[in-house]
Design an enzyme around this catalytic site. Structure first.
Site, short mmCIF file in Angstrom:
data_model
loop_
_atom_site.label_atom_id
_atom_site.label_comp_id
_atom_site.label_asym_id
_atom_site.label_seq_id
_atom_site.Cartn_x
_atom_site.Cartn_y
_atom_site.Cartn_z
N ARG A 66 -13.03 58.68 2.41
CA ARG A 66 -12.71 57.39 2.04
C ARG A 66 -12.89 56.21 2.88
NH1 ARG A 66 -6.56 58.57 0.73
NH2 ARG A 66 -6.38 56.39 0.33
N ASN A 96 -2.02 49.62 0.29
CA ASN A 96 -3.55 50.10 0.47
C ASN A 96 -3.97 50.18 1.98
OD1 ASN A 96 -3.67 49.66 -2.43
ND2 ASN A 96 -4.59 47.89 -2.26
N HIS A 133 1.57 51.21 4.88
CA HIS A 133 1.12 52.64 4.83
C HIS A 133 -0.02 53.15 5.54
CE1 HIS A 133 3.18 53.14 0.69
NE2 HIS A 133 4.03 53.23 1.55
N CYS A 188 -3.46 58.86 18.37
CA CYS A 188 -3.24 60.11 18.99
C CYS A 188 -1.74 60.62 18.74
CB CYS A 188 -3.55 59.99 20.40
SG CYS A 188 -3.21 61.47 21.47
N CYS A 240 -8.66 62.64 23.06
CA CYS A 240 -7.91 61.25 22.74
C CYS A 240 -8.55 60.79 24.29
CB CYS A 240 -6.42 61.28 23.00
SG CYS A 240 -5.69 59.71 23.50
N GLY A 266 -1.09 45.35 -9.21
CA GLY A 266 -1.84 46.71 -9.03
C GLY A 266 -0.89 47.82 -8.42
N THR A 267 0.25 47.91 -8.85
CA THR A 267 0.89 49.02 -8.04
C THR A 267 1.83 49.46 -9.38
OG1 THR A 267 2.55 50.05 -6.56
CG2 THR A 267 2.94 47.46 -7.16
N ALA A 288 -6.51 42.33 -12.51
CA ALA A 288 -6.15 41.57 -11.20
C ALA A 288 -7.24 40.47 -11.05
CB ALA A 288 -5.84 42.46 -9.98
C1 BV8 Z 1 9.60 57.56 3.14
C2 BV8 Z 1 -1.03 56.26 2.33
C3 BV8 Z 1 11.86 57.60 4.07
C4 BV8 Z 1 -1.84 57.59 2.04
C5 BV8 Z 1 0.79 56.42 0.65
C6 BV8 Z 1 11.85 61.75 -4.86
C7 BV8 Z 1 12.21 60.58 -5.43
C8 BV8 Z 1 11.83 59.41 -4.69
C9 BV8 Z 1 11.29 59.18 -3.61
C10 BV8 Z 1 10.96 60.15 -3.27
C11 BV8 Z 1 11.16 61.58 -3.84
N1 BV8 Z 1 10.58 62.57 -2.91
C12 BV8 Z 1 10.15 61.85 -1.64
C13 BV8 Z 1 10.25 60.72 -2.00
C14 BV8 Z 1 9.82 59.68 -0.91
C15 BV8 Z 1 8.50 59.50 -1.15
C16 BV8 Z 1 7.92 59.16 -2.55
O1 BV8 Z 1 8.31 57.94 -2.89
N2 BV8 Z 1 7.37 59.84 -3.18
C17 BV8 Z 1 7.04 59.69 -4.86
C18 BV8 Z 1 5.72 60.56 -4.93
C19 BV8 Z 1 7.96 60.09 -5.64
N3 BV8 Z 1 8.07 58.33 -0.10
C20 BV8 Z 1 7.49 58.59 0.97
O2 BV8 Z 1 7.60 59.80 1.38
C21 BV8 Z 1 7.54 57.39 1.94
N4 BV8 Z 1 8.46 57.47 3.06
O3 BV8 Z 1 10.23 57.58 1.63
O4 BV8 Z 1 10.26 57.62 4.07
C22 BV8 Z 1 12.04 56.08 4.57
C23 BV8 Z 1 12.36 55.58 3.36
C24 BV8 Z 1 12.73 53.98 3.79
C25 BV8 Z 1 12.62 53.53 4.50
C26 BV8 Z 1 12.18 54.30 6.04
C27 BV8 Z 1 12.02 55.71 5.69
C28 BV8 Z 1 6.01 57.36 2.28
C29 BV8 Z 1 4.97 57.03 1.27
C30 BV8 Z 1 3.72 56.94 1.84
C31 BV8 Z 1 2.76 57.76 1.24
N5 BV8 Z 1 1.39 57.33 1.87
N6 BV8 Z 1 -0.48 56.06 1.12
C32 BV8 Z 1 -3.11 57.57 1.39
O5 BV8 Z 1 -3.45 56.45 0.90
O6 BV8 Z 1 -3.97 58.31 1.68
S1 BV8 Z 1 1.10 56.41 -0.84
C33 BV8 Z 1 0.02 55.88 -1.87
O7 BV8 Z 1 0.41 56.20 -3.16
C34 BV8 Z 1 -0.26 54.42 -2.09
O8 BV8 Z 1 -0.18 53.80 -0.69
C35 BV8 Z 1 0.69 53.83 -2.95
O9 BV8 Z 1 1.90 53.64 -2.24
C36 BV8 Z 1 0.87 54.99 -3.79
C37 BV8 Z 1 -0.07 54.98 -5.00
O10 BV8 Z 1 0.49 53.60 -5.65
P1 BV8 Z 1 -0.32 52.53 -6.38
O11 BV8 Z 1 -0.70 51.71 -4.93
O12 BV8 Z 1 0.46 51.75 -7.09
O13 BV8 Z 1 -1.46 53.11 -6.99
P2 BV8 Z 1 -1.60 54.02 -8.31
O14 BV8 Z 1 -2.98 54.57 -8.72
O15 BV8 Z 1 -0.25 54.71 -8.66
O16 BV8 Z 1 -1.46 52.65 -9.52
C38 BV8 Z 1 -2.25 51.98 -9.61
C39 BV8 Z 1 -1.69 50.67 -10.52
O17 BV8 Z 1 -2.84 49.58 -10.67
C40 BV8 Z 1 -1.48 50.99 -11.93
O18 BV8 Z 1 -0.14 50.48 -12.19
C41 BV8 Z 1 -2.49 50.54 -12.69
O19 BV8 Z 1 -2.15 50.05 -14.09
C42 BV8 Z 1 -2.78 49.30 -12.02
N7 BV8 Z 1 -4.16 48.87 -12.07
C43 BV8 Z 1 -5.29 49.76 -11.99
N8 BV8 Z 1 -6.35 48.90 -12.47
C44 BV8 Z 1 -6.00 47.55 -12.09
C45 BV8 Z 1 -4.62 47.56 -12.31
N9 BV8 Z 1 -3.92 46.41 -12.16
C46 BV8 Z 1 -4.56 45.44 -12.31
N10 BV8 Z 1 -6.00 45.48 -12.25
C47 BV8 Z 1 -6.71 46.33 -12.15
N11 BV8 Z 1 -8.23 46.29 -12.45
#
Ligand code: BV8
Length: 237
Positions: free
Chosen positions: A59, A92, A109, A117, A136, A176-177, A220
């Site tokens: 990526r 992103n 994120h 490190c 490191c 776009g989320t 978007a």
């Molecule tokens: C945390 C980096 C505690 C990595 C990412 C059960 C229930 C609820 C929550 C949880 C659960 N079990 C665990 C959790 C928590 C978990 C979570 O939410 N899991 C989900 C799967 C249920 N979250 C975590 O672990 C987070 N940490 O909770 O810690 C805490 C909480 C609060 C305060 C302190 C501590 C950490 C999550 C971070 C993970 N890392 N990214 C990498 O990139 O490799 S997440 C990654 O996925 C992205 O960053 C983003 O957040 C997510 C993807 O979502 P989107 O960006 O929305 O992308 P997606 O493809 O899904 O959607 C695209 C959208 O665009 C669509 O709607 C589509 O229609 C639209 N679109 C497409 N093209 C267009 C468009 N719109 C307009 N124009 C276009 N052209």
């Protein structure tokens, strides 16, 4: 302090889709037949560091083949021309907002172009491949370099700054989320509690669509420039 409304913007993978960056939903949550939550997680990294490094090296290398689109550019214009606060939060890990000219980007994120490190926590800009044998430069430990990315189960960055911005938001815009990943998915509710006008820009209905008061349905690249023109026009009076 200007009377212009304070604006908070949250972007997701959809804003980079028209630049050619695949969204997580495009990959329907899979990569090389691994669930992304497994690859993008501390357990995944300790289980198979080479696989996770490959996921991010691919990526990171792809970034040089993509460019900002009109949606990224319109947000940078809003940040330059809007007389009130504009806070840009992105989920992103690409650098397209920066390359479009956004002066400040909150990468909650993390960032593909940074490495950290795990031993001494030093973060540095990193444009090449990372591997499990690297040393490191700061603490000299070997095999502790990792992508500076927030994995599933890890705490997102800048949460205090984000909470401050959300609590004073007068306009909250999500672009776009899909609203599946927390805590980002819950930001609209915090902003709405604070009395903000809430606008969702997406091609589709999302998990959070019913919380938003307004929707701009479409790409978007078309809808964000139009929305920015509308917002700037309303403050020009
Ligand atoms: C945390 C980096 C505690 C990595 C990412 C059960 C229930 C609820 C929550 C949880 C659960 N079990 C665990 C959790 C928590 C978990 C979570 O939410 N899991 C989900 C799967 C249920 N979250 C975590 O672990 C987070 N940490 O909770 O810690 C805490 C909480 C609060 C305060 C302190 C501590 C950490 C999550 C971070 C993970 N890392 N990214 C990498 O990139 O490799 S997440 C990654 O996925 C992205 O960053 C983003 O957040 C997510 C993807 O979502 P989107 O960006 O929305 O992308 P997606 O493809 O899904 O959607 C695209 C959208 O665009 C669509 O709607 C589509 O229609 C639209 N679109 C497409 N093209 C267009 C468009 N719109 C307009 N124009 C276009 N052209």
């Amino acid at each position: 302090m200007s009377s212009a409304p304070s604006i908070v913007i949250l972007t997701g993978a959809g804003i980079s889709a028209e630049s050619g960056v695949p969204t997580f939903r495009d990959a329907n949550g899979l990569w090389e037949n691994h669930r992304i939550e497994e690859v993008a997680s501390p357990n995944g990294f300790s289980r198979n560091p080479a696989l996770v490094h490959r996921f991010y090296n691919m990526r990171r290398a792809a970034l040089s083949t993509v460019h900002p689109n009109p949606a990224h550019q319109a947000i940078a214009r809003l940040q330059r021309e809007h007389p009130g606060w504009v806070t840009l939060i992105t989920q992103n890990v690409d650098d397209l907002h920066e390359r479009a000219g956004s002066p400040e980007v909150i990468h909650m994120h993390g960032e593909l172009l940074k490495a950290r490190c795990a031993q001494c926590d030093e973060v540095r800009t990193w444009r090449k491949d990372l591997d499990a044998l690297m040393r490191c430069d700061y603490c000299r430990s070997v095999g502790k370099m990792r992508p500076h990315i927030v994995w599933f189960g890890e705490t997102p960055f800048y949460m205090e700054d984000i909470a401050t911005a959300l609590n004073r938001a007068e306009i909250f815009i999500a672009i776009g989320t899909s609203g599946h990943v927390y805590p980002a998915a819950g930001f609209v509710e915090v902003a709405r509690q604070a009395g903000a006008r809430t606008i969702e820009v997406n091609m589709d209905v999302t998990a959070m669509s019913d919380v938003f008061q307004e929707h701009r349905v479409g790409k978007a690249g078309e809808k964000v420039p139009a929305l920015v023109e509308e917002l700037l026009g309303s403050t020009r009076g």
